[in-house]
Design an enzyme around this catalytic site. Structure first.
Site, mmCIF file in Angstrom:
data_model
loop_
_atom_site.group_PDB
_atom_site.id
_atom_site.type_symbol
_atom_site.label_atom_id
_atom_site.label_comp_id
_atom_site.label_asym_id
_atom_site.label_seq_id
_atom_site.Cartn_x
_atom_site.Cartn_y
_atom_site.Cartn_z
ATOM 1 N N CYS A 112 -1.115 4.129 11.173
ATOM 2 C CA CYS A 112 -0.959 5.401 11.874
ATOM 3 C C CYS A 112 -2.241 5.708 12.651
ATOM 4 O O CYS A 112 -2.718 6.832 12.676
ATOM 5 C CB CYS A 112 -0.604 6.531 10.917
ATOM 6 S SG CYS A 112 -1.785 6.776 9.575
ATOM 7 N N CYS A 116 0.882 -1.182 0.000
ATOM 8 C CA CYS A 116 0.000 0.000 0.000
ATOM 9 C C CYS A 116 0.912 1.221 0.000
ATOM 10 O O CYS A 116 1.087 1.872 1.029
ATOM 11 C CB CYS A 116 -0.913 -0.011 1.219
ATOM 12 S SG CYS A 116 -1.697 -1.597 1.578
ATOM 13 N N ALA A 117 1.495 1.551 -1.150
ATOM 14 C CA ALA A 117 2.758 2.285 -1.166
ATOM 15 C C ALA A 117 2.667 3.806 -1.266
ATOM 16 O O ALA A 117 3.619 4.488 -0.868
ATOM 17 C CB ALA A 117 3.623 1.760 -2.313
ATOM 18 N N ALA A 118 1.602 4.372 -1.832
ATOM 19 C CA ALA A 118 1.568 5.823 -2.048
ATOM 20 C C ALA A 118 1.503 6.554 -0.704
ATOM 21 O O ALA A 118 0.938 6.033 0.254
ATOM 22 C CB ALA A 118 0.377 6.198 -2.927
ATOM 23 N N PRO A 119 2.089 7.756 -0.663
ATOM 24 C CA PRO A 119 2.726 8.500 -1.757
ATOM 25 C C PRO A 119 4.175 8.096 -2.055
ATOM 26 O O PRO A 119 4.742 8.584 -3.014
ATOM 27 C CB PRO A 119 2.656 9.942 -1.265
ATOM 28 C CG PRO A 119 2.731 9.816 0.222
ATOM 29 C CD PRO A 119 1.958 8.583 0.571
ATOM 30 N N GLY A 120 4.770 7.260 -1.203
ATOM 31 C CA GLY A 120 6.091 6.760 -1.546
ATOM 32 C C GLY A 120 7.159 6.927 -0.482
ATOM 33 O O GLY A 120 8.316 6.583 -0.729
ATOM 34 N N GLY A 121 6.804 7.442 0.687
ATOM 35 C CA GLY A 121 7.813 7.625 1.728
ATOM 36 C C GLY A 121 8.506 6.333 2.102
ATOM 37 O O GLY A 121 9.736 6.247 2.148
ATOM 38 N N LYS A 122 7.720 5.312 2.370
ATOM 39 C CA LYS A 122 8.303 4.040 2.792
ATOM 40 C C LYS A 122 8.915 3.295 1.606
ATOM 41 O O LYS A 122 9.941 2.618 1.753
ATOM 42 C CB LYS A 122 7.245 3.204 3.508
ATOM 43 C CG LYS A 122 6.780 3.838 4.836
ATOM 44 C CD LYS A 122 5.668 3.052 5.490
ATOM 45 C CE LYS A 122 5.293 3.635 6.853
ATOM 46 N NZ LYS A 122 4.662 4.966 6.762
ATOM 47 N N ARG A 138 -2.895 8.476 -6.877
ATOM 48 C CA ARG A 138 -1.839 8.282 -5.890
ATOM 49 C C ARG A 138 -0.707 7.421 -6.440
ATOM 50 O O ARG A 138 0.458 7.603 -6.088
ATOM 51 C CB ARG A 138 -2.423 7.667 -4.612
ATOM 52 C CG ARG A 138 -3.258 8.643 -3.805
ATOM 53 C CD ARG A 138 -4.041 7.947 -2.692
ATOM 54 N NE ARG A 138 -3.206 7.184 -1.785
ATOM 55 C CZ ARG A 138 -2.535 7.678 -0.753
ATOM 56 N NH1 ARG A 138 -2.576 8.994 -0.522
ATOM 57 N NH2 ARG A 138 -1.822 6.904 0.039
#
Length: 466
Positions: free
Chosen positions: A231, A109-115, A138
């Site tokens: 979160c 569940c990757a967006a926006p891409g921080g992780k 996204r």
């Protein structure tokens, strides 16, 4: 901050004497942070280059706190991909995942891409990162962030998670499920999360999380690492979700220890007093400088693999191995503009998708992923035009200035902004393609002729002002 009454009542019943401390935390400003992109430089090098003060994040050596008034997305170094703007507690999940170069890693569940970009930096170009995002808009942002950070070994998919199973059944060494959640830990940072919160939203998120975890189980290799994070503070989405998962599937929870984080999952918040939940992390905003997260690290036990029935055969990939003749214009471009240490190491993995040329990560079976909606498959090198090859923004961001023969390294910040706004540069450099940089790091391509560098920075990324 005006919190929903149902949320306050729920947290008061759960937290008892600690409830007032939670309420007080909402009167404090949000914590802002940035994370070093170690594909380009070290944390110490970044700190020395930044025009604003930083303070290290205990649990992530690449992370820094920054002052609330700083606007890090307005600095040219941001556009050079030297750092990613990321809330500090959000850096913890990938530290727990601990990917190594050579791993196959899925960010489900990757967006926006921080992780995803944090994973990509830890892989250091070796192995494969699959970053998936269901929402179209996204997913596009995710792909752009991966390009900006210079990640070359990523596949970006835009799919329902369960659609990945036919292509990637038990394929991944490590999987991150940063699950869609009720967002209670984002109230200070995101007013939208506060406005959207309800007890019904918690219930809806639980259904999604359960389904996503089931899919992750089918995608992970036996012995592989699954990290689940949210979160939210909701026990239903955290402790109780993991409790139910380990009761259903063959996993062992591992104890997590991160510097500066002392709280663990609450056994008393599980349905059946599951002692193993004490091995998880619960990050709360009244005990750390950050917004809040829940993290569990699970190891998949060896077991009997299910018999996977593929309803449809694999499609023929639209990507095809490029021939020497088809590559001629690219080969000429590479020899004239790039150093051999870059283009020679990818010469065996060049594939065409129509007029577009890609360098595909080693080990990827293109037929197995042909049924998926792909936004990016490895490094997009550029596009074949009539009798010429035009390099891409992604290629520029993957290059060090030392890997290009014709460069224009801007020392003046105003000139960097001029380039980022899409304007031409009145500078004399050798005629032809030029890699434009700022302070030693690439920003994008331009094309020089007669004392003018024509701007090739992507129109959709151009800024309007400083």
């Amino acid at each position: 901050m005006e919190l929903p009454e149902a949320f306050k009542e729920k947290m008061k019943n759960l937290m008892g004497d600690d409830y007032e401390s939670l309420l007080d935390s909402y009167d404090q400003p949000e914590s802002k942070g940035i994370r070093t992109n170690t594909l380009k430089l070290s944390p110490a090098e970044l700190a020395n280059k930044l025009p604003f003060k930083t303070q290290g994040v205990n649990w992530c050596k690449e992370g820094f706190y920054i002052d609330h008034e700083v606007r890090p997305g307005k600095n040219p170094r941001y556009y050079a991909g030297l750092y990613y703007v990321q809330e500090p507690t959000a850096m913890a999940a990938v530290e727990v995942l601990d990917p190594k170069p050579g791993d196959w890693v899925l960010d489900l569940c990757a967006a926006p891409g921080g992780k995803s970009t944090q994973i990509g930096a830890k892989l250091q170009g070796a192995g494969v990162l699959v970053a998936n995002e269901l929402v179209n808009s996204r997913a596009g942002i995710l792909s752009t962030n991966i390009e900006r950070m210079g990640i070359t070994n990523a596949i970006v998919t835009n799919e329902f998670p369960e659609r990945l199973v036919d292509s990637f059944y038990e394929s991944f060494d490590r999987i991150l499920v940063d699950a869609p959640c009720s967002g209670e830990g984002m109230f200070r940072k995101d007013p939208g999360a506060l406005a959207d919160w309800s007890l019904e939203r918690v219930d809806r998120c639980m259904g999604k999380q359960e389904k996503i975890l089931e899919t992750a189980h089918r995608l992970l290799k036996p012995g592989g690492v699954l990290v689940y994070s949210t979160c939210t503070f909701s026990p239903e989405e955290n402790e109780q979700m993991i409790e139910a998962f380990i009761n259903k599937y063959p996993y062992v929870l591992e104890t997590i220890t991160l510097p500066g984080i002392t709280e663990h999952g609450r056994v008393d918040w599980t349905r059946n007093q599951a002692e193993a939940i004490a091995k998880t992390l619960r990050i709360m905003p009244m005990t750390v400088k950050g917004e809040g997260h829940f993290i569990a690290r699970l190891i998949k036990s060896e077991g009997v693999a299910e018999v996977l029935e593929i309803k449809q055969g694999y499609a023929k990939s639209r990507l095809k191995k490029a021939t020497r003749i088809e590559l001629q214009d690219y080969t000429d471009f590479a020899k004239n503009n790039l150093e051999p240490d870059f283009y020679q190491k990818i010469e065996d993995c060049l594939y065409l998708l129509g007029e577009h040329l890609y360098a595909i990560p080693a080990g990827v079976d293109l037929e197995r992923i042909a049924n998926l909606k792909l936004l990016r498959t490895g490094l997009h090198l550029g596009t074949f035009k009539k009798n010429r090859f035009e390099p891409s923004y992604a290629l520029a961001m993957a290059l060090k200035l030392s890997q290009a023969k014709n460069i224009c390294d801007l020392a003046d910040e105003d000139l960097a902004y001029q380039y980022l706004k899409g304007e031409a540069l009145n500078l004399k450099v050798a005629k032809g393609w030029v890699l434009v940089g700022y302070d030693g790091y690439a920003l994008g391509f331009g094309k020089a002729s007669e004392g003018l560098i024509k701007n090739h920075y992507p129109k959709g990324l151009r800024i309007r002002k400083k």
